[in-house]
Structure formats: structure tokens, C-alpha cells
Design a protein around this motif. Structure first.
Motif, PDB file in Angstrom:
ATOM      1  N   LYS A 115       0.829  -1.215   0.000  1.00 48.03           N
ATOM      2  CA  LYS A 115       0.000   0.000   0.000  1.00 48.03           C
ATOM      3  C   LYS A 115       0.870   1.275   0.000  1.00 48.03           C
ATOM      4  O   LYS A 115       2.075   1.223   0.288  1.00 48.03           O
ATOM      5  CB  LYS A 115      -0.919  -0.023   1.226  1.00 48.03           C
ATOM      6  CG  LYS A 115      -1.947  -1.171   1.182  1.00 48.03           C
ATOM      7  CD  LYS A 115      -2.944  -1.038   2.323  1.00 48.03           C
ATOM      8  CE  LYS A 115      -3.995  -2.140   2.244  1.00 48.03           C
ATOM      9  NZ  LYS A 115      -5.070  -1.933   3.249  1.00 48.03           N
ATOM     10  N   TYR A 119     -12.216  -1.727  -4.184  1.00 53.27           N
ATOM     11  CA  TYR A 119     -12.819  -1.967  -2.872  1.00 53.27           C
ATOM     12  C   TYR A 119     -14.351  -1.879  -2.913  1.00 53.27           C
ATOM     13  O   TYR A 119     -14.966  -1.591  -1.881  1.00 53.27           O
ATOM     14  CB  TYR A 119     -12.262  -0.975  -1.856  1.00 53.27           C
ATOM     15  CG  TYR A 119     -10.885  -1.340  -1.316  1.00 53.27           C
ATOM     16  CD1 TYR A 119     -10.682  -2.521  -0.604  1.00 53.27           C
ATOM     17  CD2 TYR A 119      -9.795  -0.498  -1.484  1.00 53.27           C
ATOM     18  CE1 TYR A 119      -9.437  -2.853  -0.090  1.00 53.27           C
ATOM     19  CE2 TYR A 119      -8.539  -0.823  -0.973  1.00 53.27           C
ATOM     20  CZ  TYR A 119      -8.375  -2.011  -0.270  1.00 53.27           C
ATOM     21  OH  TYR A 119      -7.141  -2.334   0.251  1.00 53.27           O
ATOM     22  N   HIS A 175     -16.651  -2.962  -0.188  1.00 53.51           N
ATOM     23  CA  HIS A 175     -16.702  -2.190   1.061  1.00 53.51           C
ATOM     24  C   HIS A 175     -17.430  -0.847   0.887  1.00 53.51           C
ATOM     25  O   HIS A 175     -17.345   0.010   1.770  1.00 53.51           O
ATOM     26  CB  HIS A 175     -15.281  -1.890   1.566  1.00 53.51           C
ATOM     27  CG  HIS A 175     -14.518  -3.115   1.970  1.00 53.51           C
ATOM     28  ND1 HIS A 175     -14.999  -4.033   2.868  1.00 53.51           N
ATOM     29  CD2 HIS A 175     -13.292  -3.578   1.601  1.00 53.51           C
ATOM     30  CE1 HIS A 175     -14.116  -5.007   3.035  1.00 53.51           C
ATOM     31  NE2 HIS A 175     -13.073  -4.756   2.263  1.00 53.51           N
ATOM     32  N   PHE A 189     -15.759   3.544   6.462  1.00 52.31           N
ATOM     33  CA  PHE A 189     -14.371   3.910   6.168  1.00 52.31           C
ATOM     34  C   PHE A 189     -14.059   3.940   4.672  1.00 52.31           C
ATOM     35  O   PHE A 189     -12.921   4.183   4.281  1.00 52.31           O
ATOM     36  CB  PHE A 189     -13.401   2.972   6.908  1.00 52.31           C
ATOM     37  CG  PHE A 189     -13.589   1.492   6.611  1.00 52.31           C
ATOM     38  CD1 PHE A 189     -13.078   0.919   5.463  1.00 52.31           C
ATOM     39  CD2 PHE A 189     -14.285   0.682   7.510  1.00 52.31           C
ATOM     40  CE1 PHE A 189     -13.242  -0.438   5.200  1.00 52.31           C
ATOM     41  CE2 PHE A 189     -14.463  -0.681   7.252  1.00 52.31           C
ATOM     42  CZ  PHE A 189     -13.933  -1.234   6.086  1.00 52.31           C
ATOM     43  N   LEU A 220     -10.580   5.161   3.015  1.00 53.73           N
ATOM     44  CA  LEU A 220      -9.755   4.060   2.501  1.00 53.73           C
ATOM     45  C   LEU A 220      -9.385   4.304   1.035  1.00 53.73           C
ATOM     46  O   LEU A 220      -8.222   4.124   0.643  1.00 53.73           O
ATOM     47  CB  LEU A 220     -10.525   2.736   2.643  1.00 53.73           C
ATOM     48  CG  LEU A 220      -9.879   1.496   2.025  1.00 53.73           C
ATOM     49  CD1 LEU A 220      -8.552   1.159   2.712  1.00 53.73           C
ATOM     50  CD2 LEU A 220     -10.830   0.283   2.103  1.00 53.73           C
ATOM     51  N   THR A 240      -5.501  -7.417  10.427  1.00 52.24           N
ATOM     52  CA  THR A 240      -5.763  -6.161   9.700  1.00 52.24           C
ATOM     53  C   THR A 240      -5.264  -4.956  10.490  1.00 52.24           C
ATOM     54  O   THR A 240      -4.663  -4.041   9.932  1.00 52.24           O
ATOM     55  CB  THR A 240      -7.281  -6.020   9.429  1.00 52.24           C
ATOM     56  OG1 THR A 240      -7.721  -7.175   8.714  1.00 52.24           O
ATOM     57  CG2 THR A 240      -7.583  -4.773   8.611  1.00 52.24           C
ATOM     58  N   ARG A 292       2.360  -6.381   8.880  1.00 53.74           N
ATOM     59  CA  ARG A 292       1.559  -5.237   9.364  1.00 53.74           C
ATOM     60  C   ARG A 292       2.055  -4.752  10.724  1.00 53.74           C
ATOM     61  O   ARG A 292       2.039  -3.548  10.998  1.00 53.74           O
ATOM     62  CB  ARG A 292       0.084  -5.616   9.405  1.00 53.74           C
ATOM     63  CG  ARG A 292      -0.510  -5.660   7.999  1.00 53.74           C
ATOM     64  CD  ARG A 292      -1.869  -6.242   8.001  1.00 53.74           C
ATOM     65  NE  ARG A 292      -2.560  -6.093   6.727  1.00 53.74           N
ATOM     66  CZ  ARG A 292      -3.563  -6.870   6.347  1.00 53.74           C
ATOM     67  NH1 ARG A 292      -3.992  -7.835   7.135  1.00 53.74           N
ATOM     68  NH2 ARG A 292      -4.146  -6.676   5.179  1.00 53.74           N
ATOM     69  N   ILE A 303      -5.211   0.737  11.414  1.00 55.04           N
ATOM     70  CA  ILE A 303      -6.057  -0.221  10.686  1.00 55.04           C
ATOM     71  C   ILE A 303      -6.218   0.157   9.213  1.00 55.04           C
ATOM     72  O   ILE A 303      -6.402  -0.707   8.364  1.00 55.04           O
ATOM     73  CB  ILE A 303      -7.427  -0.405  11.390  1.00 55.04           C
ATOM     74  CG1 ILE A 303      -8.147  -1.652  10.857  1.00 55.04           C
ATOM     75  CG2 ILE A 303      -8.284   0.840  11.255  1.00 55.04           C
ATOM     76  CD1 ILE A 303      -9.275  -2.136  11.711  1.00 55.04           C
ATOM     77  N   GLU A 304      -6.137   1.444   8.891  1.00 52.02           N
ATOM     78  CA  GLU A 304      -6.244   1.847   7.486  1.00 52.02           C
ATOM     79  C   GLU A 304      -4.871   1.810   6.800  1.00 52.02           C
ATOM     80  O   GLU A 304      -4.714   1.190   5.747  1.00 52.02           O
ATOM     81  CB  GLU A 304      -6.821   3.257   7.401  1.00 52.02           C
ATOM     82  CG  GLU A 304      -6.938   3.746   5.963  1.00 52.02           C
ATOM     83  CD  GLU A 304      -7.591   5.100   5.916  1.00 52.02           C
ATOM     84  OE1 GLU A 304      -8.826   5.161   6.066  1.00 52.02           O
ATOM     85  OE2 GLU A 304      -6.870   6.099   5.775  1.00 52.02           O
ATOM     86  N   ASN A 357      -2.215   0.107   6.802  1.00 50.63           N
ATOM     87  CA  ASN A 357      -1.725  -1.164   7.356  1.00 50.63           C
ATOM     88  C   ASN A 357      -0.761  -1.896   6.425  1.00 50.63           C
ATOM     89  O   ASN A 357      -0.673  -3.127   6.435  1.00 50.63           O
ATOM     90  CB  ASN A 357      -2.898  -2.051   7.789  1.00 50.63           C
ATOM     91  CG  ASN A 357      -3.772  -2.494   6.634  1.00 50.63           C
ATOM     92  OD1 ASN A 357      -3.609  -2.017   5.507  1.00 50.63           O
ATOM     93  ND2 ASN A 357      -4.688  -3.403   6.888  1.00 50.63           N
ATOM     94  N   HIS A 402      -2.093  -5.451   1.517  1.00 48.53           N
ATOM     95  CA  HIS A 402      -3.379  -6.137   1.372  1.00 48.53           C
ATOM     96  C   HIS A 402      -3.158  -7.532   0.821  1.00 48.53           C
ATOM     97  O   HIS A 402      -2.287  -7.737  -0.022  1.00 48.53           O
ATOM     98  CB  HIS A 402      -4.269  -5.354   0.383  1.00 48.53           C
ATOM     99  CG  HIS A 402      -5.461  -6.133  -0.087  1.00 48.53           C
ATOM    100  ND1 HIS A 402      -6.636  -6.193   0.617  1.00 48.53           N
ATOM    101  CD2 HIS A 402      -5.643  -6.924  -1.183  1.00 48.53           C
ATOM    102  CE1 HIS A 402      -7.498  -6.976  -0.031  1.00 48.53           C
ATOM    103  NE2 HIS A 402      -6.915  -7.427  -1.132  1.00 48.53           N
ATOM    104  N   GLY A 403      -3.963  -8.490   1.263  1.00 49.16           N
ATOM    105  CA  GLY A 403      -3.994  -9.825   0.675  1.00 49.16           C
ATOM    106  C   GLY A 403      -5.432 -10.268   0.509  1.00 49.16           C
ATOM    107  O   GLY A 403      -6.275  -9.997   1.372  1.00 49.16           O
TER     108      GLY A 403
END
Ligand code: CMP
Length: 140
Positions: free
Chosen positions: A10, A50, A53, A58, A62, A92, A103, A110-111, A113, A116-117
Motif C-alpha cells: 500500500k 474496494y 466495502h 471507512f 480508505l 488487519t 503489518r 487499521i487503514e 496497514n 493487502h492480501g
């Protein structure tokens, strides 16, 4: 079972010069990087990635974060690659991630982090196809 999963280093981890650290953890964990590239997503592209989501509170933050700078997307392959990569990443929320995980070591919150997987075979298939075409996945 040999699986494929999508990894994203990220924008926070790229900005910290931690691309190599994440890729090294992937390889040390026994997974193979079969395709990789750097790109800078637009807000719209991050929203598309995303989309599952989109109803979450968020979502706007995000997708702002994921489009703030370049990311490195990779396709990983190996035995139980989806679960194995999630183990390598840790929880996460970096505060809840096990010591030594990506992480925990590189993430901030948490954002932001670090990486990503994919979380399941269906999402892995969608996420891989979001960034890679058939030609790019048949290099080796
Ligand atoms: P990721 O594995 O990329 O999948 C969805 C992302 O949403 C997740 O990592 C976090 O970065 C982010 N996320 C999940 N839960 C929250 C939350 N409660 N607040 C902010 N961001 C979150």
C-alpha cells in the motif's frame, strides 16, 4: 492446493521504502511472485477495487488513502497461498498483529496497514483480474 492471491504493497509502505521488505517476507514465507508492477490508482480505480466495502463508513477514507501514492501489486502463487499470505501479513489492525508480521512491523493503523492480501478464492480471482491480464500471468 496450489492457489493464487493478490498482494498490494500500500501507499504507506511504498512511501517508507518497504517494498523490498514486503516482497522478501513473501518469498521467505515460501510464496512465489509470478507477476508484479507499480501503479498509482485514481480514486475511481480504488473505489472499483474496494467495491465490496462501498457501504462501510471507512470507504471514502480508505479509497483516498489507496489513491494517494503508488502501490505495488503482485500475484503470489503457492500451497494455500491465500491463508499463508494472510499469516505473513498478520491481523488487519497492526496493533493486533503478531510480532514479526508485515503489518506489525510496517503498518501504522487499521487503514494504513502496509499491505493487502485477498481473503478468499473468489475475491482473489476478482482482484487478480482487476490488475493483471492473461498475458501477464503466463510469463513463467
Ligand atoms: P485490506 O486488507 O486492504 O482490506 C480492506 C481494508 O479496509 C483493510 O485492509 C483496512 O485497510 C481497511 N479497514 C478495515 N477496517 C477498517 C476500519 N474499521 N477503519 C478503517 N479502515 C479499515
Amino acid at each position: 492446493m496450489i492457489q493464487r492471491t493478490l498482494s498490494i504493497v500500500k501507499p504507506d509502505a511504498v512511501a517508507k521504502n518497504a517494498i523490498g521488505d514486503v516482497l522478501a517476507a513473501i518469498e521467505a514465507g515460501g510464496l512465489k511472485v509470478i507477476a508484479t508492477k507499480m501503479l498509482h490508482m485514481s480514486k475511481k480505480q480504488a473505489e472499483g477495487f474496494y467495491a465490496v466495502h462501498s457501504d462501510r463508513p471507512f470507504f471514502n477514507d480508505l479509497t483516498d488513502f489507496m489513491s494517494e501514492g503508488p502501490v505495488v501489486v503482485s500475484v503470489l502463487e503457492g500451497e494455500d497461498a491465500i491463508a499463508k499470505y494472510r499469516e505473513i501479513l498478520g491481523a488487519t489492525n497492526p496493533d493486533e498483529a503478531e510480532e514479526g508480521t508485515v503489518r506489525r512491523r510496517i503498518g501504522t493503523n487499521i487503514e494504513r496497514n502496509a499491505a493487502h492480501g485477498s481473503d478468499a478464492p473468489e475475491t482473489a480471482a476478482f482482484e487478480i483480474s482487476y490488475f493483471f491480464n492473461a498475458l501477464e500471468l503466463h510469463q513463467r
